[in-house]
Design a protein around this motif. Sequence first.
Motif, PDB file in Angstrom:
ATOM      1  N   PHE A 166       0.847  -1.204   0.000  1.00 33.18           N
ATOM      2  CA  PHE A 166       0.000   0.000   0.000  1.00 33.18           C
ATOM      3  C   PHE A 166       0.874   1.243   0.000  1.00 33.18           C
ATOM      4  O   PHE A 166       1.755   1.379   0.853  1.00 33.18           O
ATOM      5  CB  PHE A 166      -0.925  -0.015   1.223  1.00 33.18           C
ATOM      6  N   LYS A 167       0.628   2.140  -0.951  1.00 33.32           N
ATOM      7  CA  LYS A 167       1.453   3.341  -1.060  1.00 33.32           C
ATOM      8  C   LYS A 167       0.722   4.604  -0.617  1.00 33.32           C
ATOM      9  O   LYS A 167       1.261   5.701  -0.680  1.00 33.32           O
ATOM     10  CB  LYS A 167       1.930   3.525  -2.518  1.00 33.32           C
ATOM     11  N   GLY A 168      -0.514   4.453  -0.182  1.00 30.80           N
ATOM     12  CA  GLY A 168      -1.310   5.627   0.193  1.00 30.80           C
ATOM     13  C   GLY A 168      -0.928   6.192   1.550  1.00 30.80           C
ATOM     14  O   GLY A 168      -0.088   5.645   2.261  1.00 30.80           O
ATOM     15  N   ASP A 169      -1.569   7.300   1.895  1.00 32.78           N
ATOM     16  CA  ASP A 169      -1.264   7.979   3.157  1.00 32.78           C
ATOM     17  C   ASP A 169      -2.140   7.500   4.308  1.00 32.78           C
ATOM     18  O   ASP A 169      -1.763   7.577   5.468  1.00 32.78           O
ATOM     19  CB  ASP A 169      -1.503   9.491   3.008  1.00 32.78           C
ATOM     20  N   HIS A 170      -3.343   7.085   3.999  1.00 29.41           N
ATOM     21  CA  HIS A 170      -4.302   6.675   5.038  1.00 29.41           C
ATOM     22  C   HIS A 170      -5.296   5.717   4.388  1.00 29.41           C
ATOM     23  O   HIS A 170      -5.330   5.592   3.157  1.00 29.41           O
ATOM     24  CB  HIS A 170      -5.009   7.899   5.609  1.00 29.41           C
ATOM     25  N   LEU A 171      -6.097   5.042   5.213  1.00 28.93           N
ATOM     26  CA  LEU A 171      -6.943   3.962   4.684  1.00 28.93           C
ATOM     27  C   LEU A 171      -7.991   4.457   3.685  1.00 28.93           C
ATOM     28  O   LEU A 171      -8.493   3.706   2.869  1.00 28.93           O
ATOM     29  CB  LEU A 171      -7.621   3.201   5.833  1.00 28.93           C
ATOM     30  N   GLY A 172      -8.315   5.749   3.757  1.00 28.68           N
ATOM     31  CA  GLY A 172      -9.275   6.309   2.807  1.00 28.68           C
ATOM     32  C   GLY A 172      -8.608   6.921   1.578  1.00 28.68           C
ATOM     33  O   GLY A 172      -9.250   7.669   0.836  1.00 28.68           O
ATOM     34  N   ASP A 173      -7.350   6.603   1.386  1.00 29.54           N
ATOM     35  CA  ASP A 173      -6.621   7.139   0.227  1.00 29.54           C
ATOM     36  C   ASP A 173      -6.815   6.187  -0.961  1.00 29.54           C
ATOM     37  O   ASP A 173      -6.214   5.125  -1.019  1.00 29.54           O
ATOM     38  CB  ASP A 173      -5.125   7.251   0.599  1.00 29.54           C
ATOM     39  N   PHE A 174      -7.671   6.596  -1.896  1.00 26.85           N
ATOM     40  CA  PHE A 174      -8.009   5.726  -3.022  1.00 26.85           C
ATOM     41  C   PHE A 174      -7.394   6.221  -4.331  1.00 26.85           C
ATOM     42  O   PHE A 174      -7.864   5.878  -5.411  1.00 26.85           O
ATOM     43  CB  PHE A 174      -9.541   5.605  -3.162  1.00 26.85           C
ATOM     44  N   ARG A 175      -6.363   7.035  -4.241  1.00 26.17           N
ATOM     45  CA  ARG A 175      -5.738   7.547  -5.464  1.00 26.17           C
ATOM     46  C   ARG A 175      -5.063   6.404  -6.233  1.00 26.17           C
ATOM     47  O   ARG A 175      -4.636   5.418  -5.639  1.00 26.17           O
ATOM     48  CB  ARG A 175      -4.685   8.607  -5.117  1.00 26.17           C
ATOM     49  N   PHE A 176      -4.971   6.591  -7.530  1.00 24.17           N
ATOM     50  CA  PHE A 176      -4.313   5.593  -8.377  1.00 24.17           C
ATOM     51  C   PHE A 176      -2.815   5.884  -8.381  1.00 24.17           C
ATOM     52  O   PHE A 176      -2.288   6.548  -9.266  1.00 24.17           O
ATOM     53  CB  PHE A 176      -4.899   5.660  -9.796  1.00 24.17           C
ATOM     54  N   LEU A 177      -2.127   5.393  -7.332  1.00 24.23           N
ATOM     55  CA  LEU A 177      -0.724   5.755  -7.140  1.00 24.23           C
ATOM     56  C   LEU A 177       0.209   4.778  -7.838  1.00 24.23           C
ATOM     57  O   LEU A 177      -0.113   3.596  -8.000  1.00 24.23           O
ATOM     58  CB  LEU A 177      -0.402   5.774  -5.638  1.00 24.23           C
ATOM     59  N   GLU A 178       1.371   5.313  -8.198  1.00 26.49           N
ATOM     60  CA  GLU A 178       2.430   4.492  -8.793  1.00 26.49           C
ATOM     61  C   GLU A 178       2.786   3.333  -7.846  1.00 26.49           C
ATOM     62  O   GLU A 178       2.925   3.540  -6.642  1.00 26.49           O
ATOM     63  CB  GLU A 178       3.652   5.412  -8.993  1.00 26.49           C
ATOM     64  N   ASN A 179       2.951   2.141  -8.380  1.00 24.36           N
ATOM     65  CA  ASN A 179       3.383   0.971  -7.590  1.00 24.36           C
ATOM     66  C   ASN A 179       2.446   0.604  -6.441  1.00 24.36           C
ATOM     67  O   ASN A 179       2.860  -0.062  -5.500  1.00 24.36           O
ATOM     68  CB  ASN A 179       4.779   1.181  -6.992  1.00 24.36           C
ATOM     69  N   ASN A 180       1.224   1.061  -6.529  1.00 27.69           N
ATOM     70  CA  ASN A 180       0.273   0.699  -5.472  1.00 27.69           C
ATOM     71  C   ASN A 180      -0.303  -0.683  -5.763  1.00 27.69           C
ATOM     72  O   ASN A 180      -0.433  -1.079  -6.925  1.00 27.69           O
ATOM     73  CB  ASN A 180      -0.855   1.728  -5.435  1.00 27.69           C
ATOM     74  N   GLY A 181      -0.628  -1.396  -4.690  1.00 24.48           N
ATOM     75  CA  GLY A 181      -1.302  -2.673  -4.868  1.00 24.48           C
ATOM     76  C   GLY A 181      -2.798  -2.460  -5.050  1.00 24.48           C
ATOM     77  O   GLY A 181      -3.300  -1.345  -4.910  1.00 24.48           O
ATOM     78  N   GLY A 182      -3.480  -3.538  -5.365  1.00 22.82           N
ATOM     79  CA  GLY A 182      -4.934  -3.464  -5.517  1.00 22.82           C
ATOM     80  C   GLY A 182      -5.552  -4.746  -5.011  1.00 22.82           C
ATOM     81  O   GLY A 182      -4.850  -5.743  -4.781  1.00 22.82           O
ATOM     82  N   GLY A 183      -6.853  -4.726  -4.824  1.00 19.83           N
ATOM     83  CA  GLY A 183      -7.499  -5.946  -4.362  1.00 19.83           C
ATOM     84  C   GLY A 183      -8.994  -5.805  -4.312  1.00 19.83           C
ATOM     85  O   GLY A 183      -9.544  -4.721  -4.537  1.00 19.83           O
ATOM     86  N   VAL A 184      -9.637  -6.920  -4.032  1.00 19.20           N
ATOM     87  CA  VAL A 184     -11.088  -6.922  -3.988  1.00 19.20           C
ATOM     88  C   VAL A 184     -11.523  -8.046  -3.051  1.00 19.20           C
ATOM     89  O   VAL A 184     -10.776  -9.014  -2.853  1.00 19.20           O
ATOM     90  CB  VAL A 184     -11.643  -7.074  -5.437  1.00 19.20           C
ATOM     91  N   LEU A 185     -12.676  -7.878  -2.420  1.00 19.80           N
ATOM     92  CA  LEU A 185     -13.198  -8.951  -1.567  1.00 19.80           C
ATOM     93  C   LEU A 185     -14.054  -9.891  -2.409  1.00 19.80           C
ATOM     94  O   LEU A 185     -14.795  -9.434  -3.293  1.00 19.80           O
ATOM     95  CB  LEU A 185     -14.028  -8.384  -0.407  1.00 19.80           C
ATOM     96  N   THR A 186     -13.929 -11.173  -2.136  1.00 17.18           N
ATOM     97  CA  THR A 186     -14.722 -12.166  -2.874  1.00 17.18           C
ATOM     98  C   THR A 186     -15.425 -13.081  -1.876  1.00 17.18           C
ATOM     99  O   THR A 186     -15.042 -13.156  -0.714  1.00 17.18           O
ATOM    100  CB  THR A 186     -13.840 -13.059  -3.774  1.00 17.18           C
ATOM    101  N   HIS A 187     -16.426 -13.785  -2.384  1.00 23.71           N
ATOM    102  CA  HIS A 187     -17.114 -14.764  -1.540  1.00 23.71           C
ATOM    103  C   HIS A 187     -16.289 -16.046  -1.502  1.00 23.71           C
ATOM    104  O   HIS A 187     -16.584 -17.017  -2.186  1.00 23.71           O
ATOM    105  CB  HIS A 187     -18.527 -15.019  -2.050  1.00 23.71           C
ATOM    106  N   GLY A 188     -15.232 -16.009  -0.714  1.00 22.17           N
ATOM    107  CA  GLY A 188     -14.452 -17.214  -0.461  1.00 22.17           C
ATOM    108  C   GLY A 188     -13.112 -17.260  -1.162  1.00 22.17           C
ATOM    109  O   GLY A 188     -12.867 -16.580  -2.167  1.00 22.17           O
TER     110      GLY A 188
END
Length: 488
Positions: A129-151
């Motif tokens: 995570f490259k953001g500043d805080h948990l509500g930082d949703f900017r599309f930052l360089e080298n940032n990771g990504g993810g999504v919640l799934t059912h299982g």
Amino acid sequence: MDVKEVANIVFSKLHQYIVDSESGKGKVLTQLPASEIVDLLNVEKWVTEGGFAPNGVEGFLEAYLPNTQHMHHPQYIGHQVATPNLMSGIADMMNGLLNNPMAIYEMGPAGLAIERAMINWLLKKVGWFKGDHLGDFRFLENNGGGVLTHGGSLANLTALCAARAAISPSAWVEGTPPELVVLCSENSHYSIERAISILGLGKNAIIPIAVNRVGLMKPTALLPACERVREQGKKVMAIVANACATSTGLYDPLDEIGQFCEEHQIWLHVDGAHGASALISPQKAHLMKGIKRADSLIWDMHKMMQTSALCAAVLLKDQRRLHNNFQQQASYLLHDKKKVGFDSIPFTIECTKSGMGVKLFWVLATEGEKNMANFIEHTYNNTLQFYELINRHPDFYCPYSPQSNILCFSYTKYGADNDFQLTLRNKIVERGNFYITSTELNGVRYLRLAVMNKLTAMEHIKALMEEIILVADNLKRKQTPYEIEENL
Ligand SMILES: *Cc1c(COP(=O)(O)O)cnc(C)c1O
């Protein structure tokens, strides 16, 4: 119908059920035949006549609850499903009553905002995570990504689909190229094999990597395997490692495997469904050493993060891999900048999806990070003590010292015969005082514990050992279970 009255009935019954379970009252599991349960629950009558709530609810619960698997019972030591934190169960009720589907932002802004904040929290724990805080949703360089799934099974499929898109961007449109193969531990979860077949590589594309005596991937086996693959004109799409293995709870050497993948530019997928939670504990995080070298990770919240089923995460080191997963154009570039929020639909196999982020948030917000870490340490360290107790007994054998909260052992007084261990397990489950599982490791069958409940203590394991000795002795004397009962 007075819904508050119904909710009160349900909550007070469930509360009593949980208090009783936690105190170890009654059986862990009673398995009646399914048609008998349907009769007990008056299914036919209620479906035909209606009018169930509120009058039928109490009777229903009185018949339903005794026929459940008692997950809160300290002698439930079976599959790796969380003893749920009650806050997660209450969040489930809220989700059910609100019914905001997490596919598009406008169908549930609060739920999706929390889901993304929780993804940021998880990425932060991995180091992606490259953001500043948990509500930082900017599309930052080298940032990771993810999504919640059912299982976790769906999460594994999502991650391997991203691996396929990375090596073969045209596969989405033209189909999976026949030369792709996946190297995975012989000891990987069956959902990996399924994902590979679903992705169109076919089961034959799985190249099993040799494991050691306790089922851990041998990093030295990777180079010869890759060379063989190249000689056959094939291409490695990904290497899949376990953190930890379902059967043993042992962690593959991620750092060494990761180094190999970096050197050979191969996608490393880590199946951390059970064991990735070690990342939140300063004491246990070393088990995940090397995770930052991976390209994707799955992590089930409904195993060691105390949420109710389901709540799983798929995390990618490079967020662009997530964006490219289900189409081969970078949709984030086309995203309407003026639109508020974000949708999750471009990144998941699912369309409608429940508000899973809230469940994790309520648990985290209730316990705090420190207590969450304590829970992991407590269950892992307890299991080590249980191992020492069991292994010390001359008639019990443990094939390894546990790294997590999963432990395998056998009762060897009458030999280590596979069928006998399985019969032993089945008899114990049939009696219902304990719920345990069994597994095969390198062709040898063991009894298996997954210590999911923080209330499971030494006294319960001592009682389990007594139960095993009693059942084994009786099996050898060829008595019926009924006679065993009378001897108690
Ligand atoms: C439990 C598990 C899975 C499957 O996860 P579900 O959430 O049950 O679909 C995958 N891999 C490993 C290592 C697991 O322990």
